[in-house]
Design a protein around this motif. Structure first.
Motif, PDB file in Angstrom:
ATOM      1  N   ALA A   1      87.347  60.492  31.379  1.00 19.93           N
ATOM      2  CA  ALA A   1      86.689  61.840  30.564  1.00 19.93           C
ATOM      3  C   ALA A   1      86.267  61.795  29.260  1.00 19.93           C
ATOM      4  O   ALA A   1      85.117  62.288  28.862  1.00 19.93           O
ATOM      5  CB  ALA A   1      87.916  63.234  30.816  1.00 19.93           C
ATOM      6  N   VAL A   2      86.665  61.228  28.644  1.00 19.28           N
ATOM      7  CA  VAL A   2      86.221  60.823  27.172  1.00 19.28           C
ATOM      8  C   VAL A   2      84.500  60.308  27.261  1.00 19.28           C
ATOM      9  O   VAL A   2      83.276  60.434  26.653  1.00 19.28           O
ATOM     10  CB  VAL A   2      87.306  59.840  26.038  1.00 19.28           C
ATOM     11  CG1 VAL A   2      86.375  59.932  24.717  1.00 19.28           C
ATOM     12  CG2 VAL A   2      88.103  61.470  25.976  1.00 19.28           C
ATOM     13  N   LEU A   3      84.975  58.782  28.113  1.00 17.69           N
ATOM     14  CA  LEU A   3      83.452  57.891  27.901  1.00 17.69           C
ATOM     15  C   LEU A   3      82.657  58.602  28.651  1.00 17.69           C
ATOM     16  O   LEU A   3      81.716  58.339  28.720  1.00 17.69           O
ATOM     17  CB  LEU A   3      84.172  56.327  29.041  1.00 17.69           C
ATOM     18  CG  LEU A   3      85.043  55.569  28.046  1.00 17.69           C
ATOM     19  CD1 LEU A   3      84.922  55.099  29.131  1.00 17.69           C
ATOM     20  CD2 LEU A   3      84.501  54.976  26.987  1.00 17.69           C
TER      21      LEU A   3
ATOM     22  N   ALA B   1      80.211  52.289  24.410  1.00 17.27           N
ATOM     23  CA  ALA B   1      80.387  53.519  24.668  1.00 17.27           C
ATOM     24  C   ALA B   1      82.432  53.433  24.299  1.00 17.27           C
ATOM     25  O   ALA B   1      82.734  54.081  23.556  1.00 17.27           O
ATOM     26  CB  ALA B   1      80.568  54.306  25.477  1.00 17.27           C
ATOM     27  N   GLU B   2      82.457  52.263  25.363  1.00 17.21           N
ATOM     28  CA  GLU B   2      83.892  51.907  24.891  1.00 17.21           C
ATOM     29  C   GLU B   2      84.651  51.555  24.154  1.00 17.21           C
ATOM     30  O   GLU B   2      85.652  50.910  23.738  1.00 17.21           O
ATOM     31  CB  GLU B   2      84.598  51.128  26.565  1.00 17.21           C
ATOM     32  CG  GLU B   2      85.963  51.194  26.266  1.00 17.21           C
ATOM     33  CD  GLU B   2      86.569  50.483  28.256  1.00 17.21           C
ATOM     34  OE1 GLU B   2      87.674  49.577  27.342  1.00 17.21           O
ATOM     35  OE2 GLU B   2      85.783  49.904  28.688  1.00 17.21           O
ATOM     36  N   ASP B   3      84.294  50.262  23.360  1.00 16.49           N
ATOM     37  CA  ASP B   3      84.237  49.513  21.896  1.00 16.49           C
ATOM     38  C   ASP B   3      84.298  50.738  21.591  1.00 16.49           C
ATOM     39  O   ASP B   3      85.458  51.089  20.238  1.00 16.49           O
ATOM     40  CB  ASP B   3      83.408  48.656  21.718  1.00 16.49           C
ATOM     41  CG  ASP B   3      83.289  47.458  22.580  1.00 16.49           C
ATOM     42  OD1 ASP B   3      84.235  47.106  23.643  1.00 16.49           O
ATOM     43  OD2 ASP B   3      82.170  47.296  22.746  1.00 16.49           O
ATOM     44  N   LEU B   4      83.788  51.750  20.958  1.00 14.76           N
ATOM     45  CA  LEU B   4      83.581  52.797  19.946  1.00 14.76           C
ATOM     46  C   LEU B   4      84.991  53.569  20.344  1.00 14.76           C
ATOM     47  O   LEU B   4      85.216  54.107  19.097  1.00 14.76           O
ATOM     48  CB  LEU B   4      82.355  54.184  20.088  1.00 14.76           C
ATOM     49  CG  LEU B   4      82.150  54.801  19.091  1.00 14.76           C
ATOM     50  CD1 LEU B   4      82.569  54.530  17.669  1.00 14.76           C
ATOM     51  CD2 LEU B   4      81.202  55.745  19.968  1.00 14.76           C
ATOM     52  N   ALA B   5      84.971  53.717  21.857  1.00 18.53           N
ATOM     53  CA  ALA B   5      86.569  54.295  22.225  1.00 18.53           C
ATOM     54  C   ALA B   5      87.480  54.121  21.375  1.00 18.53           C
ATOM     55  O   ALA B   5      88.523  55.010  21.579  1.00 18.53           O
ATOM     56  CB  ALA B   5      86.157  54.804  23.376  1.00 18.53           C
ATOM     57  N   THR B   6      87.940  52.773  21.414  1.00 24.34           N
ATOM     58  CA  THR B   6      88.896  52.011  21.782  1.00 24.34           C
ATOM     59  C   THR B   6      89.261  52.133  20.204  1.00 24.34           C
ATOM     60  O   THR B   6      90.719  52.100  19.317  1.00 24.34           O
ATOM     61  CB  THR B   6      88.572  50.632  22.308  1.00 24.34           C
ATOM     62  OG1 THR B   6      88.649  51.155  24.201  1.00 24.34           O
ATOM     63  CG2 THR B   6      89.987  49.828  21.666  1.00 24.34           C
ATOM     64  N   ARG B   7      87.723  51.806  19.758  1.00 26.12           N
ATOM     65  CA  ARG B   7      88.643  50.599  17.867  1.00 26.12           C
ATOM     66  C   ARG B   7      88.253  52.952  16.933  1.00 26.12           C
ATOM     67  O   ARG B   7      89.387  52.975  16.842  1.00 26.12           O
ATOM     68  CB  ARG B   7      86.729  50.478  17.185  1.00 26.12           C
ATOM     69  CG  ARG B   7      86.880  49.124  18.186  1.00 26.12           C
ATOM     70  CD  ARG B   7      86.262  48.659  17.540  1.00 26.12           C
ATOM     71  NE  ARG B   7      86.159  47.820  15.798  1.00 26.12           N
ATOM     72  CZ  ARG B   7      84.871  47.885  15.023  1.00 26.12           C
ATOM     73  NH1 ARG B   7      84.731  46.942  15.486  1.00 26.12           N
ATOM     74  NH2 ARG B   7      85.577  46.940  14.072  1.00 26.12           N
TER      75      ARG B   7
ATOM     76  N   SER C   1      96.212  52.488  25.810  1.00 29.27           N
ATOM     77  CA  SER C   1      94.588  52.159  25.380  1.00 29.27           C
ATOM     78  C   SER C   1      94.654  50.883  25.304  1.00 29.27           C
ATOM     79  O   SER C   1      93.742  50.511  25.532  1.00 29.27           O
ATOM     80  CB  SER C   1      94.887  52.482  24.112  1.00 29.27           C
ATOM     81  OG  SER C   1      95.778  52.120  23.054  1.00 29.27           O
ATOM     82  N   LEU C   2      95.627  50.135  25.019  1.00 24.88           N
ATOM     83  CA  LEU C   2      95.075  48.898  25.055  1.00 24.88           C
ATOM     84  C   LEU C   2      94.479  48.156  26.413  1.00 24.88           C
ATOM     85  O   LEU C   2      93.733  47.270  27.052  1.00 24.88           O
ATOM     86  CB  LEU C   2      96.580  48.088  25.198  1.00 24.88           C
ATOM     87  CG  LEU C   2      96.437  48.031  23.369  1.00 24.88           C
ATOM     88  CD1 LEU C   2      97.811  47.250  23.206  1.00 24.88           C
ATOM     89  CD2 LEU C   2      94.998  47.761  22.156  1.00 24.88           C
TER      90      LEU C   2
ATOM     91  N   ALA D   1      82.707  63.537  22.289  1.00 20.40           N
ATOM     92  CA  ALA D   1      82.807  64.375  23.968  1.00 20.40           C
ATOM     93  C   ALA D   1      82.738  65.436  23.980  1.00 20.40           C
ATOM     94  O   ALA D   1      82.508  66.513  24.620  1.00 20.40           O
ATOM     95  CB  ALA D   1      83.862  63.222  24.653  1.00 20.40           C
ATOM     96  N   ALA D   2      84.573  66.803  22.941  1.00 25.28           N
ATOM     97  CA  ALA D   2      84.143  67.821  22.441  1.00 25.28           C
ATOM     98  C   ALA D   2      82.665  68.142  22.389  1.00 25.28           C
ATOM     99  O   ALA D   2      82.609  69.316  23.007  1.00 25.28           O
ATOM    100  CB  ALA D   2      85.801  67.922  21.299  1.00 25.28           C
TER     101      ALA D   2
END
Length: 442
Positions: free
Chosen positions: A78-80, A99-105, A70-71, A114-115
């Motif tokens: 798929a989530v992004l 988007a990636e900032d939100l998904a990472t944090r 994740s780091l 995403a679901a």
């Protein structure tokens, strides 16, 4: 775009480390001490001025109680993709670049978005199918016709009895019998219509509303172990496999379609074994022409092989569509944003159909769907004869199209296509056949 995003993901490892540390309220010096490095070196890492990996990445991940992947790689593609597809549905300004900032944090919230997007996409596909069947299904049209016929007969007979006082007893009895018989017929037809419209409660009842092609596509999604077995035993006779494999959920038509699919799939596997094809496809960035030359295979086979690969092999999401000479879909694997209807005529601008007008000519075109952030695809299509050459008959064509999600912008203007005219908001389209049911213009 997919490969550029992968490189960018690794370049942002330091930013993700910093965000994780701040989210947990940890001091830079404490994290550096736990990882066995100086605070100044960690500061360079957090500002993406030093690339890290291996043991140091593992140490920082332990200090931050995080998954190393994740780091280093950020959120799952798929989530992004799901988050970006959800953003494309609204006209509100969305910070898609974050988007990636939100998904990472907040991986939990990102997964939920995403679901839900996947659920909305599934429900929209079901609505399209139901709408199309309501419009075109001959079984439904026949049931409605029978109900209307019975009602009309009862109304006409009742009108005679109500407006004529001079009917003798014998004719009255006949009319009463007719009303009774028509009423019973109306009850039977009404029950059949209600049963047809009710959602199925068992797999067997749901088969009644599926074509053989749809059955097979749904079956293969559930029974992917069958294809894995064929991958491992490409020389096994598909007829024997299908006879021995327990497939009670398939109708007779579905089993025949599955047999045809397995015969072709086995041939493709023998020509392009997964063990060698997947590394070659990743090295070639999924380019069909390169792979066709490397494996001495025809382009339709390569497109089918790419479109049938699992999602975790290191290639971007890919969909696949195969149609006969009339444009009717005989195989469909969807990806987010690409879900054409089987029951209404598709958009003629897709390369899948354009290839039929130019047999044997490969077509590569970028396609963008309607909307401010419409989904984008790179499409590879070609139409070739399905039958062997015969001097006594014209060839029967089959067209195949591979759909690759989120491609890098091309040099040419993309094709502005849609799903079908009825649900496409584009105005001024020369290919439009009927008015759109959507008022919003794009």
């Amino acid at each position: 775009m997919y490969w550029r995003n992968r490189l960018a993901a690794h370049a942002m490892t330091g930013s993700r480390i910093r965000e994780r540390r701040l989210d947990q309220g940890m001091r830079q010096a404490d994290v550096a001490d736990a990882a066995g490095i100086s605070a100044s070196y960690l500061n360079l890492i957090e500002h993406n001025k030093r690339r890290i990996g291996g043991k140091l990445l593992q140490s920082l991940a332990r200090a931050l109680n995080a998954d190393p992947a994740s780091l280093s790689e950020g959120a799952e593609p798929a989530v992004l993709n799901g988050m970006r597809a959800a953003a494309a549905r609204t006209s509100q300004p969305i910070e898609t670049d974050r988007a990636e900032d939100l998904a990472t944090r907040f991986p939990g919230w990102a997964g939920l978005i995403a679901a839900q997007e996947a659920r909305v996409d599934t429900l929209e596909a079901e609505v399209r199918v139901l709408r199309d069947r309501m419009t075109h299904d001959p079984a439904l049209a026949g049931a409605l016709h029978n109900v209307i016929t019975a009602v009309t007969s009862i109304r006409a007979t009742a009108g005679i009895l109500a407006n004529d006082d001079n009917i003798d007893a014998d004719w009255q009895r006949r009319f009463h019998v007719n009303i009774h018989d028509d009423s019973r017929r109306l009850a039977v037809e009404s029950e059949a219509l209600v049963a047809y419209l009710e959602p199925p409660t068992e797999a067997a009842s749901s088969r009644e509303h599926l074509t053989g092609f749809e059955e097979v596509e749904a079956f293969l999604l559930r029974e992917n172990k069958l294809l894995d077995w064929v991958e491992a035993h490409p020389n096994a006779a598909p007829e024997t496999l299908l006879r021995d494999y327990d497939a009670p959920a398939l109708s007779r038509e579905g089993r025949e379609v599955l047999l045809q699919y397995l015969v072709r799939f086995s041939k493709d596997v023998r020509l392009m074994p997964r063990a060698t094809f997947v590394p070659a496809a990743v090295a070639a960035h999924g380019d069909p022409s390169t792979l066709a030359a490397q494996f001495d295979a025809d382009l339709p086979a390569v497109l089918r092989r790419l479109g049938g690969l699992p999602a975790d092999v290191g290639l971007p999401p890919m969909g696949l569509a195969i149609a006969d000479q009339t444009g009717a879909l005989t195989y469909l694997k969807t990806v987010p944003g690409f879900a054409p209807s089987r029951f209404t005529a598709g958009c003629p601008l897709w390369p899948l159909y354009a290839a039929l007008t130019q047999p044997m000519r490969p077509i590569k075109s970028e396609v963008v769907l309607p909307g401010q952030a419409g989904a984008r695809f790179m499409c590879y299509a070609i139409a070739v004869p399905k039958t062997h050459a015969d001097f006594s008959a014209a060839p029967v064509l089959e067209t195949t199209m591979l759909v690759v999600s989120d491609p890098a912008p091309g040099l040419q203007e993309p094709i502005k296509a849609g799903v079908s005219c009825r649900v496409c908001p584009r105005s001024g389209c020369a290919a439009r056949r009927e008015p759109s049911a959507i008022e919003v213009k794009s």
